[in-house]
Design a protein around this motif. Structure first.
Motif, mmCIF file in Angstrom:
data_model
loop_
_atom_site.group_PDB
_atom_site.id
_atom_site.type_symbol
_atom_site.label_atom_id
_atom_site.label_comp_id
_atom_site.label_asym_id
_atom_site.label_seq_id
_atom_site.Cartn_x
_atom_site.Cartn_y
_atom_site.Cartn_z
ATOM 1 N N ILE A 159 0.912 -1.326 -0.012
ATOM 2 C CA ILE A 159 0.084 0.210 0.299
ATOM 3 C C ILE A 159 1.045 1.264 -0.051
ATOM 4 C CG2 ILE A 159 -1.514 1.279 1.376
ATOM 5 C CD1 ILE A 159 -2.578 -1.360 2.669
ATOM 6 N N VAL A 209 -3.916 6.087 0.883
ATOM 7 C CA VAL A 209 -5.293 5.663 1.034
ATOM 8 C C VAL A 209 -6.067 6.743 1.102
ATOM 9 C CG1 VAL A 209 -7.036 4.474 2.393
ATOM 10 C CG2 VAL A 209 -4.774 3.555 2.494
ATOM 11 N N GLU A 231 -10.317 4.448 -1.126
ATOM 12 C CA GLU A 231 -9.615 3.954 -2.158
ATOM 13 C C GLU A 231 -8.243 3.475 -1.752
ATOM 14 O OE1 GLU A 231 -9.928 6.164 -6.060
ATOM 15 O OE2 GLU A 231 -7.575 5.817 -6.175
ATOM 16 N N VAL A 232 -7.433 2.672 -2.075
ATOM 17 C CA VAL A 232 -6.041 2.040 -1.657
ATOM 18 C C VAL A 232 -5.177 2.272 -3.024
ATOM 19 C CG1 VAL A 232 -4.744 0.475 -0.532
ATOM 20 C CG2 VAL A 232 -7.202 0.852 0.174
ATOM 21 N N LEU A 233 -4.367 3.000 -2.923
ATOM 22 C CA LEU A 233 -3.335 3.109 -3.961
ATOM 23 C C LEU A 233 -2.213 2.194 -3.657
ATOM 24 C CD1 LEU A 233 -2.717 4.309 -6.800
ATOM 25 C CD2 LEU A 233 -1.205 5.844 -5.542
ATOM 26 N N CYS A 234 -2.104 1.086 -4.487
ATOM 27 C CA CYS A 234 -0.752 -0.041 -4.242
ATOM 28 C C CYS A 234 0.249 0.289 -5.085
ATOM 29 C CB CYS A 234 -1.410 -1.363 -4.187
ATOM 30 S SG CYS A 234 -2.507 -1.555 -2.986
ATOM 31 N N ARG A 282 -4.744 -0.310 -7.984
ATOM 32 C CA ARG A 282 -5.591 0.302 -7.039
ATOM 33 C C ARG A 282 -6.708 -0.448 -6.735
ATOM 34 N NH1 ARG A 282 -9.362 5.542 -8.876
ATOM 35 N NH2 ARG A 282 -10.106 4.329 -10.692
ATOM 36 N N ARG A 288 -10.854 -0.335 -4.863
ATOM 37 C CA ARG A 288 -11.535 0.756 -4.117
ATOM 38 C C ARG A 288 -12.912 -0.015 -3.766
ATOM 39 N NH1 ARG A 288 -14.193 4.835 -7.884
ATOM 40 N NH2 ARG A 288 -14.331 3.362 -9.376
ATOM 41 N N TYR A 345 -11.123 -3.469 -8.711
ATOM 42 C CA TYR A 345 -9.535 -3.029 -8.646
ATOM 43 C C TYR A 345 -8.906 -2.847 -9.965
ATOM 44 C CZ TYR A 345 -9.024 -7.866 -9.722
ATOM 45 O OH TYR A 345 -9.065 -9.263 -10.392
#
Ligand SMILES: NC(=O)c1ccc[n+]([C@@H]2O[C@H](COP(=O)([O-])OP(=O)(O)OC[C@H]3O[C@@H](n4cnc5c(N)ncnc54)[C@H](O)[C@@H]3O)[C@@H](O)[C@H]2O)c1
Length: 338
Positions: free
Chosen positions: A160, A163, A245-248, A252, A254, A264
């Motif tokens: 991650i 966020v 929303e999680v940016l990895c 990403r 959501r 995703y």
């Protein structure tokens, strides 16, 4: 035959039982509804400061005993006490229950634990000293929280970066659920910086619990694992809003539709064209929704208290973050969370 577990309910409102009559909700969706699903539990009584409300509740749900006195309720030898009064009264009601000679061994308290950090600490300590197991309602056991966490691990190996989280209503009403979700995804928080949202609508048509003075914060949260989250909480909408929303590193993920849908996007395989350096099409993560309340009550009755994500200590950690946000808005500075 084994004796049934005796449950009592204080605060005869919606989350205690009346929501069970709402046709749109998946059942069980209340304390009473979930207790009634278990053959080894009997609801022995209900209590409300307003005796007419207690009587109406008892009649509707066929509960044999009702009262306006917590002492009378506890004299029924209650093993598990559900506290479903407004959160501003959690402290006084819990204290009265614990100080009673017929104190219950287990308390299932509605969220948030309190509206004040010192009171929340005292509640956890009081329960600890008296060997009362304090469970606080949260969504950690929900099918959505579990599916979302699992998908971040499976699709993106938990790598991650940032966020973003948004939710409506105030910090005590809804924000606490988002804080809990952020903690369950990113771990513990080092510091926060928050500003207070001043404007709010005066009432919410679907919620008599809405308090316009419940603080709303826009905040940056720095987690111990290095992840940062931007959190936006507003009471300017008259619809419920709860998205994340999680940016990895490799895409990403959501949660949209109030966490009813998880989508995703993965980064494309590198190619000749600069256009290949972007995210691919949106895909959906399937998960079967489950009525949360059934899982909550099962955790309380059958779960391992030492490991439970519903323990009072966990609720206290989430509340500490709200308290740190409050302090940050007052000082206009970064506030360590400790
Ligand atoms: N977990 C969730 O998703 C969720 C959802 C809704 C509400 N809640 C929480 O549950 C609590 C109750 O919400 P609700 O919607 O059922 O409220 P409600 O107003 O429908 O019911 C609360 C009841 O408590 C009674 N009461 C108030 N003070 C009391 C006291 N000192 N002793 C005994 N009874 C007392 C009131 O008369 C009322 O009947 C709130 O703290 C709210 O934050 C949680």
């Amino acid at each position: 035959m084994k004796r049934k577990i005796r449950a009592g309910i204080i605060g005869c409102g919606n989350i205690a039982g009346w929501n069970e009559l709402d046709k749109a909700r998946e059942k069980p969706c209340t304390h009473l509804g979930a207790y009634r699903r278990r053959e080894d539990v009997e609801v022995v009584g209900c209590c409300d400061i307003d005796i007419a409300r207690a009587a109406k509740f008892a009649k509707q749900f066929r509960i044999g005993f009702h009262t306006d006195s917590i002492n009378s309720l506890l004299s029924k030898r209650v093993d598990v006490l559900s506290i479903c009064v407004p959160y501003t009264r959690h402290f006084s009601v819990l204290k009265a229950a614990i100080n009673n000679t017929c104190r219950p061994r287990t308390v299932f308290l509605e969220k948030p634990i309190s509206d004040d950090l010192n009171r929340a600490k005292e509640m956890v300590e009081l329960c600890g000293r008296n060997k009362v197991r304090l469970f606080v309602n949260n969504r950690r056991l929900s099918a959505f929280y579990q599916a979302f966490k699992e998908a971040i691990k499976e699709k993106f190996d938990n790598q991650i970066l940032f966020v973003s989280a948004w939710c409506s209503s105030g910090m005590h009403a809804i924000g606490i659920h988002m804080i809990d979700l952020l903690r369950s995804i990113c771990g513990e928080v080092n510091w926060v910086f928050a500003v207070q949202e001043k404007e709010s609508i005066r009432f919410l048509p679907y919620s008599h619990n809405y308090i316009p003075t419940d603080p709303r914060f826009c905040s940056l949260l720095a987690f111990r694992n290095g992840v940062k989250a931007a959190f936006f909480n507003t009471a300017k909408t008259d619809f419920t809003y709860f998205e994340i929303e999680v940016l990895c590193k490799n895409g990403r993920i959501r949660a949209i539709n109030n966490c009813g849908k998880i989508t995703y996007q993965e980064k494309l395989a590198p190619g000749e064209s600069s256009l290949s350096y972007r995210l691919g099409g949106e895909k959906r993560v399937g998960f079967a929704s489950r009525p949360l309340f059934e899982d909550l009550i099962n955790e309380i009755i059958d779960g391992d208290y030492g490991k439970s994500p519903m323990r009072g200590e966990e609720a206290l950690k989430s509340y500490l973050i709200i308290d740190s946000m409050k302090k940050s808005t007052r000082t206009n500075r970064i506030q360590p969370v400790r």
